[in-house]
Design a protein around this motif. Structure first.
Motif, PDB file in Angstrom:
ATOM      1  N   GLU A 146      54.341  32.806  -5.844  1.00 60.02           N
ATOM      2  CA  GLU A 146      54.962  31.805  -6.498  1.00 60.02           C
ATOM      3  C   GLU A 146      54.443  30.517  -6.487  1.00 60.02           C
ATOM      4  N   ILE A 147      54.054  30.289  -5.130  1.00 60.30           N
ATOM      5  CA  ILE A 147      53.314  29.034  -4.715  1.00 60.30           C
ATOM      6  C   ILE A 147      52.040  28.712  -5.637  1.00 60.30           C
ATOM      7  N   ASP A 148      51.315  29.817  -5.614  1.00 63.07           N
ATOM      8  CA  ASP A 148      50.154  29.975  -6.247  1.00 63.07           C
ATOM      9  C   ASP A 148      50.263  29.529  -7.882  1.00 63.07           C
ATOM     10  N   THR A 149      51.420  29.981  -8.576  1.00 64.67           N
ATOM     11  CA  THR A 149      51.623  29.675  -9.702  1.00 64.67           C
ATOM     12  C   THR A 149      52.277  28.194  -9.883  1.00 64.67           C
ATOM     13  N   ALA A 150      52.720  27.447  -8.902  1.00 66.39           N
ATOM     14  CA  ALA A 150      52.844  26.257  -8.899  1.00 66.39           C
ATOM     15  C   ALA A 150      51.827  25.318  -8.747  1.00 66.39           C
ATOM     16  N   ASP A 151      50.912  25.947  -7.886  1.00 65.56           N
ATOM     17  CA  ASP A 151      49.566  25.241  -7.924  1.00 65.56           C
ATOM     18  C   ASP A 151      48.995  24.894  -9.407  1.00 65.56           C
ATOM     19  N   ALA A 152      48.968  26.275  -9.824  1.00 70.41           N
ATOM     20  CA  ALA A 152      48.388  26.297 -11.347  1.00 70.41           C
ATOM     21  C   ALA A 152      49.114  25.278 -12.402  1.00 70.41           C
ATOM     22  N   LEU A 153      50.392  25.222 -12.250  1.00 70.56           N
ATOM     23  CA  LEU A 153      51.255  24.301 -13.017  1.00 70.56           C
ATOM     24  C   LEU A 153      50.900  22.947 -12.878  1.00 70.56           C
ATOM     25  N   LEU A 154      50.575  22.551 -11.760  1.00 66.14           N
ATOM     26  CA  LEU A 154      50.116  21.009 -11.441  1.00 66.14           C
ATOM     27  C   LEU A 154      48.768  20.758 -11.954  1.00 66.14           C
ATOM     28  N   GLN A 155      47.996  21.637 -12.271  1.00 64.39           N
ATOM     29  CA  GLN A 155      46.752  21.393 -12.558  1.00 64.39           C
ATOM     30  C   GLN A 155      46.536  21.580 -14.331  1.00 64.39           C
ATOM     31  N   ALA A 156      47.558  22.191 -14.776  1.00 62.97           N
ATOM     32  CA  ALA A 156      47.460  22.207 -16.278  1.00 62.97           C
ATOM     33  C   ALA A 156      48.021  21.157 -16.986  1.00 62.97           C
ATOM     34  N   PRO A 157      47.645  21.205 -18.202  1.00 62.93           N
ATOM     35  CA  PRO A 157      48.050  20.167 -19.154  1.00 62.93           C
ATOM     36  C   PRO A 157      49.473  20.013 -19.422  1.00 62.93           C
ATOM     37  N   ALA A 158      50.282  18.988 -19.164  1.00 64.34           N
ATOM     38  CA  ALA A 158      51.713  18.726 -19.431  1.00 64.34           C
ATOM     39  C   ALA A 158      51.934  18.169 -20.426  1.00 64.34           C
ATOM     40  N   ALA A 159      50.924  17.305 -21.105  1.00 64.09           N
ATOM     41  CA  ALA A 159      51.370  16.601 -22.401  1.00 64.09           C
ATOM     42  C   ALA A 159      50.022  16.777 -23.075  1.00 64.09           C
ATOM     43  N   ARG A 160      49.900  16.145 -24.277  1.00 63.56           N
ATOM     44  CA  ARG A 160      48.822  15.980 -25.285  1.00 63.56           C
ATOM     45  C   ARG A 160      48.909  14.607 -25.711  1.00 63.56           C
ATOM     46  N   ARG A 161      47.400  14.035 -25.455  1.00 68.38           N
ATOM     47  CA  ARG A 161      47.483  12.634 -25.925  1.00 68.38           C
ATOM     48  C   ARG A 161      47.039  12.610 -27.357  1.00 68.38           C
ATOM     49  N   LEU A 162      47.705  11.991 -28.236  1.00 69.95           N
ATOM     50  CA  LEU A 162      47.499  12.003 -29.809  1.00 69.95           C
ATOM     51  C   LEU A 162      46.679  10.628 -29.880  1.00 69.95           C
ATOM     52  N   ALA A 163      46.712   9.595 -29.511  1.00 68.77           N
ATOM     53  CA  ALA A 163      46.257   8.215 -29.825  1.00 68.77           C
ATOM     54  C   ALA A 163      46.384   7.398 -28.546  1.00 68.77           C
ATOM     55  N   PRO A 164      45.642   6.582 -28.378  1.00 72.43           N
ATOM     56  CA  PRO A 164      44.406   6.366 -29.119  1.00 72.43           C
ATOM     57  C   PRO A 164      43.253   7.399 -28.679  1.00 72.43           C
ATOM     58  N   ALA A 165      42.350   7.474 -29.445  1.00 71.57           N
ATOM     59  CA  ALA A 165      41.169   8.513 -29.210  1.00 71.57           C
ATOM     60  C   ALA A 165      40.547   8.246 -28.014  1.00 71.57           C
ATOM     61  N   PRO A 166      40.234   9.112 -26.888  1.00 75.58           N
ATOM     62  CA  PRO A 166      39.898  10.407 -27.482  1.00 75.58           C
ATOM     63  C   PRO A 166      41.432  11.244 -27.258  1.00 75.58           C
ATOM     64  N   ALA A 167      41.762  12.083 -28.359  1.00 74.65           N
ATOM     65  CA  ALA A 167      42.907  12.785 -28.184  1.00 74.65           C
ATOM     66  C   ALA A 167      42.592  14.073 -27.143  1.00 74.65           C
ATOM     67  N   GLY A 168      43.643  14.631 -26.475  1.00 69.21           N
ATOM     68  CA  GLY A 168      43.049  15.871 -25.638  1.00 69.21           C
ATOM     69  C   GLY A 168      44.274  15.912 -24.561  1.00 69.21           C
ATOM     70  N   PRO A 169      44.397  16.979 -23.825  1.00 71.94           N
ATOM     71  CA  PRO A 169      45.342  17.330 -22.880  1.00 71.94           C
ATOM     72  C   PRO A 169      44.999  16.496 -21.705  1.00 71.94           C
ATOM     73  N   LEU A 170      46.414  16.225 -21.061  1.00 72.01           N
ATOM     74  CA  LEU A 170      46.584  15.521 -19.944  1.00 72.01           C
ATOM     75  C   LEU A 170      47.389  16.271 -18.898  1.00 72.01           C
ATOM     76  N   ARG A 171      46.847  16.094 -17.541  1.00 72.63           N
ATOM     77  CA  ARG A 171      47.357  16.826 -16.346  1.00 72.63           C
ATOM     78  C   ARG A 171      48.437  15.415 -16.022  1.00 72.63           C
ATOM     79  N   LEU A 172      49.265  15.970 -15.173  1.00 75.37           N
ATOM     80  CA  LEU A 172      50.600  15.509 -14.682  1.00 75.37           C
ATOM     81  C   LEU A 172      49.953  13.874 -13.917  1.00 75.37           C
ATOM     82  N   ASP A 173      49.053  14.135 -13.002  1.00 74.50           N
ATOM     83  CA  ASP A 173      48.377  13.026 -12.318  1.00 74.50           C
ATOM     84  C   ASP A 173      48.132  12.027 -13.313  1.00 74.50           C
ATOM     85  N   GLN A 174      47.342  12.469 -14.497  1.00 75.14           N
ATOM     86  CA  GLN A 174      46.964  11.497 -15.622  1.00 75.14           C
ATOM     87  C   GLN A 174      48.109  10.816 -16.076  1.00 75.14           C
ATOM     88  N   ILE A 175      49.066  11.533 -16.457  1.00 75.95           N
ATOM     89  CA  ILE A 175      50.037  11.196 -17.165  1.00 75.95           C
ATOM     90  C   ILE A 175      50.878   9.858 -16.077  1.00 75.95           C
TER      91      ILE A 175
END
Lengths: 412, 211
Positions: A193-222
Motif C-alpha cells: 500500500e505504501i509503495d502505491t502511495a509512493d507512485a501516486l506522489l510521482q504520477a501526474p496529478a494534473a495537465r497544464r493546458l496553457a501557456p506552452a509547453p502543455a504537459g503533465p504536472l506532478r503534485l510538487d510542481q502544482i
C-alpha cells in the motif's frame, strides 16, 4: 473494566499469526471452530486475504454472538467490520457504530484498537473529502506506544491527507516514516500500500493546458505553481487561484469554461464566434447567443473584480490580469468526461453509485448519468446487479487522478 | 537473580515410536504434539493418544474435520486419517509452488508467491473458484493480548519465560528441572503449561503461576 483476557491459547496463537502477517495460518488454526472469537479472527484473516464480503459476514456474526456481555470483543468486531465496509465503499453503514465502539475500547484500556478505531474514522472522513476534519483526527492520535503496524497506517494516512492539501514535502516525509514502520511490522500488504502511495506522489496529478509547453504536472510542481505569483485556472477543482486566495466557480460551470477559454488564449483575444462554439456549443452566433454571451461575460466580470478584467475588442473579448504576471490553465490529468467521478473510481476499489453521489455531493441520478457516460468511453465498467452493483475504472497506474479532487463543500 | 522452580504437575510419555517432540499446541480439548512424521492428539486428563495425523510438511496440509488434505507435488491428496487411505486426488492450482494451505468456510485456501496470491479452491473438485491478491492492508484490529510464554535452553538450564506480546519484555520466568529441555510450549488457558521435552520424547505439564 479491564480488557477481557482471552483464556484460549489457540485464539492467541491465531491472533499472533495475524499480527505476523500469516492469515492463512489463522484460517488453518481456527477453521473448525464456531465460537465467536474464532469467527472474529477468521473474519479478520479473510479481510487480510481480500475476501471482503465473507469477512464482513463473519465479523457481524461474531459481534452478534459476543453481545453486550463481551463489549470489548464486540467493539473490536464492529471496528473491523466498519473498516471492511469502508474498503467495500459502503459508506452509509460506517460512522455510527465506530464512535460508540471507539469509546468502549478507550474506556476498557484497549489502547491499540482504540487508536485504530480513530484511524478508521479519519480514513472515512478523508474518503468523504473532509480533509481538515480527517487531519485534525489523525493528529490527535499520539504516535508513541503504537505498534509498528499502526504507526505505518497513521503515517500512510498523514501522507494521503498531505497530498490532498497539496503539500508534497509533508507527504514525502510521512511516506518515509510509513516505510520505516512497515519494515518493522514486516507486513507485505502494508508495504505494498505504501509503495502505491509512493507512485501516486510521482504520477501526474494534473495537465497544464496553457501557456506552452502543455504537459503533465506532478503534485510538487502544482504546489510550486500555486504558491507563485501566477494566477491558475484550476480545471480539477473549478477554482480560479490568484496570489490573494481563490474564487470558487465549481458551481458555475459556464463561467468557469468562459474563464478557461479566455485564459488559454491570454494575452490574446478570443472571438465571439470561438467563445460561442466552445462555451455554448453554438454553431453560429445569432443575436440571442450574443446577448447570452454578454450576460455571462458580465457575470464573470463581477466575480473577477479586483483580480482580472475582461475588455471587449472588435471581434471578441480579452482577459487582463490586475496584479499577476501570467495565468496558467490546469486540467485533470486524464481527458475523460466527469473527471471527478473518474478520480474516485481510480483508487481501484469497486464503488456503488450511491457512494460516488455522497462523496461528490451529487444526486443519485447525476452520479448514475456520469458513470454511464464514463462507461460509454470505456473509462468505467459495472458489475453485479441491484444493491450489489459496483463500478470500477480500469487501473491507470501512471496517473494520480484523485489528488486534486475538491474538498467536501460542507465541513471544510 | 534466580527464577523460582517450575511446579511439575505431570509427565506424559514416552509414546510408542516417538523419540523427539518438535512442537506443542492446544485446541481447547487436546494437546497436539508434533513428532516428526505425525501430529498426535493427546487427552491431557487420561494421557491417551486419541488421534494421529500423518503430516509430511505442516504448511502444505489442511484438515476439514473429517479429511486431511496434503499437497504432494502436482496433486493434493485427500486422506482419511482414520484409515490412512487416499479418498481423492485433486489438481494443485497452476502456477508457482504453493506456499501454504488452509481449510475454512467450506473451501480450501491455497497460497502462492509467498502468500501474495491466494486461491479459493473447491475441496471436492480442486477447481479454482477465485484468486485474491492482497495489496491492501484490511484490517488493523488486533486480538493479541494476555500471556505469551516461551521456552529457553541455555547452559544446560531450561526456563519458561512469560513475554509481553507488545514490547517483548520478560515479565516472569520459571526454572525447569535440571537436564530437561523445552521444545514447544503451550498454555491450556487455565492452570497448565504443556512443555515438549525434546529428545526425551516426553510431554510435561507445569503449573502456570498467577500474577
Amino acid at each position: 473494566m479491564s480488557v477481557a483476557k482471552t483464556a484460549d491459547p489457540l485464539i492467541q496463537s491465531a491472533a499472533r499469526s495475524l499480527a505476523q502477517g500469516d492469515p492463512l495460518r489463522t484460517l488453518k488454526q481456527l477453521g473448525l471452530r464456531q465460537d465467536p472469537s474464532a469467527l472474529a479472527l477468521r473474519g479478520i484473516a479473510l479481510a487480510h486475504l481480500g475476501d471482503l464480503s465473507r469477512a464482513r459476514a463473519l465479523l457481524i456474526r461474531a459481534a452478534t454472538a459476543f453481545g453486550s456481555a463481551h463489549a470489548v470483543a464486540r467493539a473490536r468486531c464492529e471496528i473491523a467490520a466498519a473498516e471492511v465496509a469502508l474498503a467495500l465503499r459502503d459508506l452509509t453503514s460506517v460512522p455510527c457504530a465506530l464512535e460508540a465502539a471507539q469509546r468502549t475500547l478507550e474506556q476498557a484500556g484497549d489502547r491499540l484498537n482504540a487508536a485504530h478505531a480513530r484511524l478508521v474514522q479519519a480514513r472515512h472522513l478523508a474518503l468523504l473529502g473532509q480533509i481538515q476534519a480527517a487531519t485534525a483526527l489523525v493528529e490527535s492520535i499520539e504516535p508513541a506506544g503504537l505498534s509498528p503496524a499502526l504507526r505505518a497506517v497513521r503515517s500512510l494516512l498523514r501522507s494521503g491527507l498531505a497530498m490532498r492539501r497539496l503539500d508534497a514535502g509533508a507527504a514525502r516525509h510521512a511516506l518515509a516514516q510509513a516505510h520505516e514502520a512497515a519494515r518493522e511490522a514486516g507486513l507485505g500488504a502494508l508495504q505494498r500500500e505504501i509503495d502505491t502511495a509512493d507512485a501516486l506522489l510521482q504520477a501526474p496529478a494534473a495537465r497544464r493546458l496553457a501557456p506552452a509547453p502543455a504537459g503533465p504536472l506532478r503534485l510538487d510542481q502544482i504546489q510550486d505553481l500555486l504558491s507563485s505569483h501566477a494566477c491558475v485556472v484550476d480545471g480539477c477543482r473549478g477554482w480560479f487561484r490568484h496570489p490573494g486566495g481563490q474564487i470558487d466557480l465549481a458551481q458555475r460551470p459556464v463561467l468557469f469554461l468562459l474563464l478557461q477559454v479566455l485564459a488559454q488564449a491570454w494575452p490574446r483575444a478570443v472571438t465571439r464566434h470561438e467563445l460561442g462554439r466552445r462555451v455554448f456549443r453554438a454553431r453560429d452566433m445569432d443575436e440571442s447567443q450574443r446577448v447570452r454571451l454578454r450576460v455571462e461575460i458580465g457575470r464573470l466580470r463581477a466575480r473577477l473584480r479586483g483580480i482580472a478584467r475582461i475588455t471587449a475588442t472588435g471581434h471578441g473579448f480579452v482577459l487582463h490580469l490586475e496584479r499577476s504576471p501570467c495565468v496558467l490553465v490546469l486540467a485533470p490529468p486524464v481527458d475523460v468526461p466527469h473527471p471527478d467521478v473518474h478520480a474516485l473510481l481510480s483508487d481501484g476499489q469497486p464503488w456503488p453509485s450511491s457512494a460516488i453521489a455522497q462523496v461528490l455531493g451529487l444526486s443519485q441520478r447525476s452520479a448514475q448519468r456520469a458513470l454511464e457516460s464514463l462507461a460509454a468511453v470505456g473509462a468505467a465498467r459495472a458489475s453485479g446487479r441491484g444493491r450489489a452493483r459496483r463500478w470500477h475504472a480500469p487501473p491507470l497506474p501512471g496517473f494520480a487522478t484523485c489528488l486534486l479532487l475538491p474538498p467536501a463543500p460542507s465541513a471544510d | 537473580m534466580n527464577p523460582p522452580d517450575a511446579d511439575l504437575l505431570r509427565e506424559y510419555g514416552p509414546f510408542p515410536g516417538v523419540d523427539q517432540i518438535h512442537g506443542v499446541s492446544y485446541d481447547g480439548e487436546h494437546v497436539w504434539i508434533a513428532t516428526g512424521n505425525q501430529l498426535q492428539a493427546l487427552d491431557p486428563e487420561d494421557g491417551r493418544v486419541i488421534r494421529a495425523l500423518p503430516v509430511a510438511a505442516e504448511a502444505g496440509t489442511a484438515f476439514d474435520g473429517r479429511f486431511l488434505y496434503q499437497i504432494a507435488g502436482e496433486v493434493i491428496r485427500k486422506i482419511d486419517p482414520l484409515t490412512g487411505s487416499v479418498h481423492a486426488t485433486l489438481p494443485v492450482p497452476p502456477g508457482e509452488r504453493c506456499s501454504g494451505m488452509a481449510w475454512a468456510e467450506g473451501r480450501l485456501w491455497i497460497g502462492q508467491h509467498r502468500g501474495r496470491c491466494i486461491h479459493e479452491v473447491d475441496p471436492d473438485t480442486g477447481a479454482v473458484l477465485r484468486t485474491l491478491n492482497s495489496d491492501r492492508y484490511v484490517t488493523g484490529v488486533t486480538w493479541v493480548e494476555g500471556e505469551l510464554w516461551h521456552g529457553t535452553w541455555e547452559d544446560d538450564a531450561s526456563e519458561l519465560r512469560q513475554i509481553d506480546p507488545v514490547n517483548g519484555e520478560v515479565r516472569q520466568a520459571l526454572r525447569m528441572p535440571a537436564g530437561t529441555m523445552v521444545s514447544g510450549l503451550e498454555s491450556d488457558g487455565a492452570d497448565r503449561l504443556f512443555c515438549g521435552g525434546g529428545r526425551s520424547g516426553r510431554l510435561r505439564a507445569v503449573r502456570r503461576p498467577r500474577r
